[in-house]
Design an enzyme around this catalytic site. Structure first.
Site, PDB file in Angstrom:
ATOM      1  N   GLY A   7       0.821  -1.215   0.000  1.00  0.00           N
ATOM      2  CA  GLY A   7       0.000   0.000   0.000  1.00  0.00           C
ATOM      3  C   GLY A   7       0.853   1.262   0.000  1.00  0.00           C
ATOM      4  N   PHE A   8       0.188   2.389   0.178  1.00  0.00           N
ATOM      5  CA  PHE A   8       0.874   3.689   0.101  1.00  0.00           C
ATOM      6  C   PHE A   8       1.953   3.811   1.180  1.00  0.00           C
ATOM      7  CE2 PHE A   8       0.120   8.124   1.960  1.00  0.00           C
ATOM      8  CZ  PHE A   8       1.245   8.661   1.372  1.00  0.00           C
ATOM      9  N   ILE A   9       1.554   3.780   2.446  1.00  0.00           N
ATOM     10  CA  ILE A   9       2.534   3.957   3.534  1.00  0.00           C
ATOM     11  C   ILE A   9       3.449   2.735   3.600  1.00  0.00           C
ATOM     12  CG2 ILE A   9       2.826   4.320   6.019  1.00  0.00           C
ATOM     13  CD1 ILE A   9       0.078   5.733   6.019  1.00  0.00           C
ATOM     14  N   TYR A 148     -14.805   3.535  10.841  1.00  0.00           N
ATOM     15  CA  TYR A 148     -13.361   3.414  10.595  1.00  0.00           C
ATOM     16  C   TYR A 148     -12.587   3.803  11.859  1.00  0.00           C
ATOM     17  CZ  TYR A 148      -8.652   4.442   9.117  1.00  0.00           C
ATOM     18  OH  TYR A 148      -7.279   4.469   9.049  1.00  0.00           O
ATOM     19  N   LYS A 152     -10.277   1.478  14.616  1.00  0.00           N
ATOM     20  CA  LYS A 152      -8.893   1.736  15.040  1.00  0.00           C
ATOM     21  C   LYS A 152      -8.806   1.826  16.562  1.00  0.00           C
ATOM     22  CE  LYS A 152      -6.656   1.571  11.189  1.00  0.00           C
ATOM     23  NZ  LYS A 152      -5.547   0.620  11.002  1.00  0.00           N
TER      24      LYS A 152
HETATM   25  C1  UGA Z   1      -7.285  10.171   6.039  1.00  0.00           C
HETATM   26  C2  UGA Z   1      -7.239   8.707   5.572  1.00  0.00           C
HETATM   27  O1  UGA Z   1      -8.151   8.494   4.518  1.00  0.00           O
HETATM   28  C3  UGA Z   1      -7.495   7.735   6.670  1.00  0.00           C
HETATM   29  O2  UGA Z   1      -7.211   6.435   6.216  1.00  0.00           O
HETATM   30  C4  UGA Z   1      -6.637   8.081   7.834  1.00  0.00           C
HETATM   31  O3  UGA Z   1      -6.773   7.200   8.880  1.00  0.00           O
HETATM   32  C5  UGA Z   1      -6.954   9.492   8.256  1.00  0.00           C
HETATM   33  O4  UGA Z   1      -6.565  10.349   7.188  1.00  0.00           O
HETATM   34  C6  UGA Z   1      -6.216   9.892   9.483  1.00  0.00           C
HETATM   35  O5  UGA Z   1      -5.340  10.713   9.432  1.00  0.00           O
HETATM   36  O6  UGA Z   1      -6.543   9.395  10.540  1.00  0.00           O
HETATM   37  P1  UGA Z   1      -8.957  12.140   5.964  1.00  0.00           P
HETATM   38  O7  UGA Z   1      -8.304  13.016   6.967  1.00  0.00           O
HETATM   39  O8  UGA Z   1     -10.441  12.194   5.854  1.00  0.00           O
HETATM   40  O9  UGA Z   1      -8.616  10.602   6.233  1.00  0.00           O
HETATM   41  O10 UGA Z   1      -8.204  12.448   4.585  1.00  0.00           O
HETATM   42  P2  UGA Z   1      -8.689  12.848   3.136  1.00  0.00           P
HETATM   43  O11 UGA Z   1      -9.641  11.851   2.592  1.00  0.00           O
HETATM   44  O12 UGA Z   1      -7.469  13.138   2.353  1.00  0.00           O
HETATM   45  O13 UGA Z   1      -9.522  14.204   3.372  1.00  0.00           O
HETATM   46  C7  UGA Z   1      -8.878  15.406   3.731  1.00  0.00           C
HETATM   47  C8  UGA Z   1      -9.859  16.543   3.694  1.00  0.00           C
HETATM   48  O14 UGA Z   1     -10.341  16.742   2.363  1.00  0.00           O
HETATM   49  C9  UGA Z   1     -11.091  16.332   4.555  1.00  0.00           C
HETATM   50  O15 UGA Z   1     -11.418  17.571   5.155  1.00  0.00           O
HETATM   51  C10 UGA Z   1     -12.173  15.933   3.555  1.00  0.00           C
HETATM   52  O16 UGA Z   1     -13.471  16.315   3.961  1.00  0.00           O
HETATM   53  C11 UGA Z   1     -11.756  16.699   2.321  1.00  0.00           C
HETATM   54  N1  UGA Z   1     -12.151  16.055   1.051  1.00  0.00           N
HETATM   55  C12 UGA Z   1     -11.750  14.797   0.764  1.00  0.00           C
HETATM   56  C13 UGA Z   1     -12.910  16.775   0.141  1.00  0.00           C
HETATM   57  O17 UGA Z   1     -13.295  17.931   0.386  1.00  0.00           O
HETATM   58  N2  UGA Z   1     -13.230  16.184  -1.043  1.00  0.00           N
HETATM   59  C14 UGA Z   1     -12.826  14.919  -1.349  1.00  0.00           C
HETATM   60  O18 UGA Z   1     -13.178  14.432  -2.451  1.00  0.00           O
HETATM   61  C15 UGA Z   1     -12.078  14.200  -0.434  1.00  0.00           C
END
Ligand code: UGA
Length: 319
Positions: A7-9, A148, A152
């Site tokens: 995977g990525f990490i 999710y 964890k």
């Molecule tokens: C990420 C990972 O997906 C999880 O697996 C991980 O455990 C988590 O970080 C973590 O740090 O614990 P998330 O922070 O939601 O989750 O990361 P992103 O999916 O990259 O979202 C980042 C931000 O962009 C959020 O505010 C989300 O609402 C926003 N976003 C995301 C959008 O506005 N549009 C999108 O299409 C996707």
């Protein structure tokens, strides 16, 4: 052994371990959550080193775990294999319990029964559920907003119990929105980059003021490697973030600048399960691991977009 090593990490960790001359077993089931081809390509270089053994197997399969550990003399495990995706977990929670909780239980049992004494467990900032203050491991309560995050929390609790009852040394690392080359395609930075570069509409959840403590992958790998190397007894839980949250619309501005193209935004409602803000207090990881993140957000976004544009030069160049 690195579970989820394709995977990525995981693939970044394996690369770092190979650079140190270590032999690594990668256990990965190539789950179709995102394309298998991307995961195969993630580990191509490491496999060519001759130091990596790839075992295609699932953490829910006790026999596969036993064989991977005993056939290869595994002594330390970094457990990254998991079903990711905060928002998807609200729609379909079952695989999160199955893979992240039962899978972790299986893994811990296999370690206990086959002589692995050191485990590093990939936890997540989503155990906190979002706080406006920097979250610290000691005083900030775990109130996950998604299955999710809950999976964890359960994984951490299992780690704590196996450390207490079976004498395993386990470090749970709470990762904060890790990004960098090869980032999972469903995450914001990779999605946004792909869409801005391709001239597609970018789905933005909420009004763009939500914040994440985006952490560059090489910093996180420094922390994981320190957690492997540092002799910590019993069960420990540590944040691996950067401690400097970025507002979503600032991230979008950075990406536009680096890609050289304006984003067409499509505003969507805030997503249930999504914390408004995450921020790590990293003082404990600093003190215990000597963890010191060094990649500023602007630099990390540049490194990511440069990688993406280079990888997709032919496709984007011909638009
Ligand atoms: C990420 C990972 O997906 C999880 O697996 C991980 O455990 C988590 O970080 C973590 O740090 O614990 P998330 O922070 O939601 O989750 O990361 P992103 O999916 O990259 O979202 C980042 C931000 O962009 C959020 O505010 C989300 O609402 C926003 N976003 C995301 C959008 O506005 N549009 C999108 O299409 C996707």
């Amino acid at each position: 052994m690195v579970t989820g090593g394709a995977g990525f990490i995981g693939s970044h960790l394996v690369e770092r371990l190979v650079e140190r001359g270590e032999r690594v077993v990668v256990l990965d089931n190539f789950d179709p959550y995102y394309p298998e081809a991307a995961k195969r390509s993630n580990i191509e270089r490491s496999l060519a080193s001759g130091l990596v053994t790839l075992v295609t197997g699932d953490v829910r399969d006790a026999e596969a775990l036993r064989a991977a550990i005993t056939d290869h003399g595994v002594t330390r495990v970094v457990h990254l294999a998991a079903r990711p995706g905060v928002r998807l977990s609200l729609e379909e929670p079952e695989p999160y319990l199955d893979i992240n909780v039962s899978g972790t239980l299986n893994l811990l049992k296999a370690c206990r029964d086959h002589g692995v004494r050191k485990v590093v467990f990939a936890s997540s900032s989503s155990v906190y559920g979002g706080t406006s203050q920097p979250a610290d491991e000691e005083t900030t309560p775990c109130r996950p907003l998604s299955p999710y995050g809950a999976s964890k929390v359960a994984g951490e609790a299992l780690c704590s119990s196996f450390a207490a009852s079976d004498g395993l040394d386990i470090v749970a690392l709470r990762f904060f929105t890790v990004y960098g080359p090869r980032q999972r395609p469903d995450m914001a930075i990779s999605r946004f980059t792909r869409m801005i570069a391709g001239g597609e509409e970018v789905p933005v959840y909420g009004d763009g003021t939500s914040q994440r403590d985006y952490t560059y992958v090489s910093d996180v790998i420094d922390g994981v490697v320190a957690a492997i190397d540092t002799p910590l007894r019993g069960y420990r839980v540590l944040n691996l973030g950067r401690g400097e949250p970025i507002v979503l619309r600032d991230l979008l501005n950075n990406l536009e600048t680096e890609i050289g193209r304006e984003a067409r935004l499509r505003h969507l409602p805030e997503q249930p399960g999504d914390p408004r803000s995450t921020c790590a207090d990293i003082s404990r990881a600093r003190a215990m691991l000597g963890y010191e993140p060094s990649v500023a957000a602007a630099d990390g976004v540049r490194l990511y977009t440069q990688w993406y544009l280079e990888m997709n030069r032919d496709r984007i160049g011909s638009r």
